[in-house]
Scaffold this active site. Structure first.
Site, PDB file in Angstrom:
ATOM      1  CG  HIS A 144      -2.134  -0.834   1.104  1.00 30.91           C
ATOM      2  ND1 HIS A 144      -3.362  -0.450   1.550  1.00 30.91           N
ATOM      3  CD2 HIS A 144      -2.313  -2.050   0.542  1.00 30.91           C
ATOM      4  CE1 HIS A 144      -4.262  -1.381   1.272  1.00 30.91           C
ATOM      5  NE2 HIS A 144      -3.637  -2.365   0.656  1.00 30.91           N
ATOM      6  CE1 TYR A 166      -5.397   4.587   8.380  1.00 30.16           C
ATOM      7  CE2 TYR A 166      -6.049   4.536  10.687  1.00 30.16           C
ATOM      8  CZ  TYR A 166      -5.263   4.073   9.653  1.00 30.16           C
ATOM      9  OH  TYR A 166      -4.330   3.085   9.895  1.00 30.16           O
ATOM     10  N   PRO A 187      -4.765   1.144  18.324  1.00 32.66           N
ATOM     11  CG  PRO A 187      -6.437  -0.378  17.781  1.00 32.66           C
ATOM     12  CD  PRO A 187      -5.896   0.432  18.896  1.00 32.66           C
ATOM     13  CE  LYS A 226       3.612   3.672  13.568  1.00 33.27           C
ATOM     14  NZ  LYS A 226       3.526   3.012  12.266  1.00 33.27           N
ATOM     15  CE1 TYR A 242      -0.327   3.046   7.431  1.00 37.66           C
ATOM     16  CE2 TYR A 242      -1.432   4.278   9.165  1.00 37.66           C
ATOM     17  CZ  TYR A 242      -1.411   3.237   8.272  1.00 37.66           C
ATOM     18  OH  TYR A 242      -2.465   2.357   8.209  1.00 37.66           O
TER      19      TYR A 242
HETATM   20  P1  FAS Z   1       0.561 -11.186  21.820  1.00 39.09           P
HETATM   21  O1  FAS Z   1      -0.465 -10.802  22.850  1.00 39.09           O
HETATM   22  O2  FAS Z   1       0.191 -11.214  20.392  1.00 39.09           O
HETATM   23  O3  FAS Z   1       1.133 -12.653  22.151  1.00 39.09           O
HETATM   24  C1  FAS Z   1       1.368 -13.070  23.486  1.00 39.09           C
HETATM   25  C2  FAS Z   1       1.264 -14.592  23.528  1.00 39.09           C
HETATM   26  O4  FAS Z   1       1.618 -15.020  24.841  1.00 39.09           O
HETATM   27  C3  FAS Z   1      -0.161 -15.069  23.251  1.00 39.09           C
HETATM   28  O5  FAS Z   1      -0.142 -16.113  22.311  1.00 39.09           O
HETATM   29  C4  FAS Z   1      -0.633 -15.566  24.615  1.00 39.09           C
HETATM   30  O6  FAS Z   1      -1.511 -16.672  24.510  1.00 39.09           O
HETATM   31  C5  FAS Z   1       0.674 -15.978  25.275  1.00 39.09           C
HETATM   32  N1  FAS Z   1       0.645 -15.924  26.742  1.00 39.09           N
HETATM   33  C6  FAS Z   1       0.092 -14.964  27.505  1.00 39.09           C
HETATM   34  N2  FAS Z   1       0.268 -15.252  28.811  1.00 39.09           N
HETATM   35  C7  FAS Z   1       0.959 -16.435  28.866  1.00 39.09           C
HETATM   36  C8  FAS Z   1       1.434 -17.267  29.917  1.00 39.09           C
HETATM   37  N3  FAS Z   1       1.250 -16.922  31.187  1.00 39.09           N
HETATM   38  N4  FAS Z   1       2.088 -18.400  29.603  1.00 39.09           N
HETATM   39  C9  FAS Z   1       2.302 -18.739  28.312  1.00 39.09           C
HETATM   40  N5  FAS Z   1       1.863 -18.023  27.250  1.00 39.09           N
HETATM   41  C10 FAS Z   1       1.201 -16.865  27.545  1.00 39.09           C
HETATM   42  N6  FAS Z   1      -2.185  -3.993  16.529  1.00 39.09           N
HETATM   43  C11 FAS Z   1      -2.237  -3.343  15.344  1.00 39.09           C
HETATM   44  O7  FAS Z   1      -1.214  -2.857  14.882  1.00 39.09           O
HETATM   45  N7  FAS Z   1      -3.432  -3.221  14.682  1.00 39.09           N
HETATM   46  C12 FAS Z   1      -4.603  -3.766  15.166  1.00 39.09           C
HETATM   47  O8  FAS Z   1      -5.665  -3.638  14.570  1.00 39.09           O
HETATM   48  C13 FAS Z   1      -4.579  -4.463  16.391  1.00 39.09           C
HETATM   49  N8  FAS Z   1      -5.712  -5.041  16.897  1.00 39.09           N
HETATM   50  C14 FAS Z   1      -5.651  -5.704  18.105  1.00 39.09           C
HETATM   51  C15 FAS Z   1      -6.784  -6.319  18.672  1.00 39.09           C
HETATM   52  C16 FAS Z   1      -6.713  -6.983  19.903  1.00 39.09           C
HETATM   53  C17 FAS Z   1      -7.945  -7.626  20.492  1.00 39.09           C
HETATM   54  C18 FAS Z   1      -5.488  -7.026  20.612  1.00 39.09           C
HETATM   55  C19 FAS Z   1      -5.400  -7.699  21.966  1.00 39.09           C
HETATM   56  C20 FAS Z   1      -4.354  -6.440  20.066  1.00 39.09           C
HETATM   57  C21 FAS Z   1      -4.421  -5.777  18.810  1.00 39.09           C
HETATM   58  N9  FAS Z   1      -3.298  -5.192  18.221  1.00 39.09           N
HETATM   59  C22 FAS Z   1      -3.332  -4.533  17.036  1.00 39.09           C
HETATM   60  C23 FAS Z   1      -2.030  -5.258  18.868  1.00 39.09           C
HETATM   61  C24 FAS Z   1      -1.443  -6.617  18.563  1.00 39.09           C
HETATM   62  O9  FAS Z   1      -1.316  -6.771  17.194  1.00 39.09           O
HETATM   63  C25 FAS Z   1      -0.164  -6.715  19.341  1.00 39.09           C
HETATM   64  O10 FAS Z   1       0.610  -5.536  19.196  1.00 39.09           O
HETATM   65  C26 FAS Z   1       0.652  -7.924  18.974  1.00 39.09           C
HETATM   66  O11 FAS Z   1      -0.156  -9.047  19.119  1.00 39.09           O
HETATM   67  C27 FAS Z   1       1.869  -7.946  19.891  1.00 39.09           C
HETATM   68  O12 FAS Z   1       2.447  -9.179  19.800  1.00 39.09           O
HETATM   69  P2  FAS Z   1       3.050  -9.898  21.097  1.00 39.09           P
HETATM   70  O13 FAS Z   1       3.847  -8.924  21.848  1.00 39.09           O
HETATM   71  O14 FAS Z   1       3.659 -11.148  20.585  1.00 39.09           O
HETATM   72  O15 FAS Z   1       1.806 -10.224  22.053  1.00 39.09           O
HETATM   73  C1  PHB Z   2      -6.403  -3.539  10.317  1.00 40.12           C
HETATM   74  O1  PHB Z   2      -6.471  -3.775   9.091  1.00 40.12           O
HETATM   75  O2  PHB Z   2      -6.740  -4.370  11.190  1.00 40.12           O
HETATM   76  C2  PHB Z   2      -5.903  -2.195  10.789  1.00 40.12           C
HETATM   77  C3  PHB Z   2      -5.355  -1.319   9.868  1.00 40.12           C
HETATM   78  C4  PHB Z   2      -4.900  -0.077  10.306  1.00 40.12           C
HETATM   79  C5  PHB Z   2      -5.002   0.259  11.641  1.00 40.12           C
HETATM   80  C6  PHB Z   2      -5.542  -0.640  12.570  1.00 40.12           C
HETATM   81  C7  PHB Z   2      -6.006  -1.868  12.138  1.00 40.12           C
HETATM   82  O3  PHB Z   2      -4.552   1.471  12.063  1.00 40.12           O
END
Ligand code: FAS
Ligand code: PHB
Length: 396
Positions: free
Chosen positions: A72, A201, A293, A297, A385
């Site tokens: 993109h 957005y 989000p 980032k 971005y």
């Molecule tokens: P994660 O949370 O992805 O991974 C942590 C892992 O550790 C998980 O698999 C969990 O099961 C495991 N774990 C936790 N506790 C444990 C324990 N006690 N023992 C063993 N394992 C354990 N970011 C964006 O950029 N755009 C988005 O749209 C976006 N949407 C999101 C929506 C939601 C609901 C959430 C929660 C986050 C979102 N994020 C988004 C942010 C997300 O993408 C995170 O930044 C990303 O998952 C970070 O990765 P990790 O640090 O690996 O953490």
């Molecule tokens: C998504 O595609 O999930 C998305 C894209 C841009 C954002 C957040 C989420 O800033």
């Protein structure tokens, strides 16, 4: 069981760390509390920054990304019915982002880890960090009904916001910062072809909306909602009506409707735990920070932490050098706070703040006008971005 680096969590942070260490001949074992099916089914981030894409290619996890990821070169900001495009390459010396779902990154990295040494234990529960301040920490856990111990030289807490790693650091040693926002995102995944090629957005009178995508057949959409929103009050018809309303533009843009496969509410917070090291325990990813989000980032910040942490582990295991490990926290926090600022900036720019008065709203629209209507403003958004370089501000 024994390894060099014990990793808690098979999310993007833990999996990227395991893969980068392995390429440098450093052993690791990942303990993941959820099942493989659950981890692979989590729908989260969608946008990969330029440095993250390069990093995934460097670590040998870029083949399917190159085939299926969608490059993109810009985004639209929509307000008062007008779409204004921010072009990335012309403002960032050719950089762009790639739309490729986080669950696809996770799938590619799990396959690499399983193919190499299989040292990824799913459904490893009750993980506890033992003696992180000693020279011989270990992880105790339950696996397949048996109590196990993993001896390791270092522990990487990649277990997300609700994990055990940060919670293992004494409260007195934690330096925390937080801002909780008075709104959340209602997100849907729909079987509908994206109605345009780039993200939109939108700052609408009713609130924020985001048009995104996952493939040529799947659209990802979000609506600003109340943090305590009850999904029972959001039947599909109401979701589509509100999306059409908030994404309506003078150029006639209209999202395509389709079967809604997922519907969930994500709360919005900014959070930083500046304590990213405790003895031989190091935090990376959401375990150390959360961003709203709006700036896309979250996943990308995790990648930046992993790049610094894996380089530091390599320096230690290769030559006993401890400087990069000692400097990890201070160095990682520079890029973390820059991403926190941008995520807060984009959130403030684009959401309807329930506490804002008429003056605040006019200032917000003046901000939107400036950041989309001037080259300086567009460059500010574009360079943040597409992603500041790993190791920022030192790196070129
Ligand atoms: P994660 O949370 O992805 O991974 C942590 C892992 O550790 C998980 O698999 C969990 O099961 C495991 N774990 C936790 N506790 C444990 C324990 N006690 N023992 C063993 N394992 C354990 N970011 C964006 O950029 N755009 C988005 O749209 C976006 N949407 C999101 C929506 C939601 C609901 C959430 C929660 C986050 C979102 N994020 C988004 C942010 C997300 O993408 C995170 O930044 C990303 O998952 C970070 O990765 P990790 O640090 O690996 O953490
Ligand atoms: C998504 O595609 O999930 C998305 C894209 C841009 C954002 C957040 C989420 O800033």
């Amino acid at each position: 069981m024994k390894t060099q680096v014990g990793i808690i969590g098979a999310g993007p942070a833990g999996l990227m760390l395991a893969q980068t260490l392995r390429l440098q001949g450093i052993d690791s074992v990942i303990l993941e509390m959820r099942s493989e099916e659950y981890v692979l089914s989590r729908i989260r981030a969608g946008v990969l920054e330029h440095p993250t894409v390069e990093f995934l290619h460097e670590m040998g996890a870029g083949d399917r990304l190159a085939r299926e990821g969608m490059p993109h070169e810009g985004i639209d900001l929509l307000f008062r019915g007008e779409k204004r495009r921010i072009d990335f390459p012309s403002l960032t010396n050719g950089k762009k982002v790639t739309v490729y779902g986080q669950q696809e990154v996770v799938k590619d990295l799990i396959e690499l880890k399983k193919a190499f040494d299989g040292q990824i234990l799913f459904e490893a529960t009750d993980v506890r960090i033992v003696d992180p301040e000693s020279d011989s920490p270990s992880l105790s856990f339950t696996y397949q009904g048996e109590q196990k111990t993993l001896a390791c030289e270092f522990v990487a807490g990649c277990d997300g916001f609700h994990g055990v790693a940060r919670a293992s650091i004494p409260e007195s040693g934690l330096k925390l910062f937080e801002r909780v926002y008075p709104f959340a995102w209602l997100g849907i995944l729909a079987e509908a072809a994206p109605a345009q090629d780039e993200l939109i957005y939108s700052r609408h009178e009713n609130g924020f909306a985001l048009f995104s995508m996952r493939s040529q057949e799947v659209t990802r959409l979000y609506l600003q909602c109340d943090p305590k929103e009850d999904l029972e009050h959001w039947p599909d018809s109401r979701v589509w009506d509100e999306l059409h309303r908030r994404l309506e533009a003078k150029d006639g843009f209209r999202v395509n409707e389709g079967a809604i496969m997922r519907k969930d509410v994500t709360p919005m917070r900014s959070f930083v735990c500046e304590t990213m090291r405790h003895g031989r325990l190091f935090l990376a990813g959401d375990a150390a920070h959360i961003v709203p989000p709006t700036g896309a980032k979250g996943l990308n910040l995790a990648a930046g932490d992993v790049k610094l942490l894996s380089d530091a582990f390599v320096a230690y295991f290769r030559s006993g050098e401890t400087g990069p490990l000692d400097g990890y926290e201070a160095h990682a926090l520079k890029r973390i706070w820059a991403a926190q600022r941008f995520s807060w900036f984009m959130t403030r720019l684009l959401h309807k703040d329930p506490g804002a008065n008429a003056f605040d709203q006019e200032v917000q629209f003046a901000d939107l006008d400036y950041y989309t209507g001037t080259e300086a403003g567009r460059r500010t958004i574009a360079e943040n971005y597409v992603g500041l370089p790993f190791g920022w501000p030192g790196a070129a």
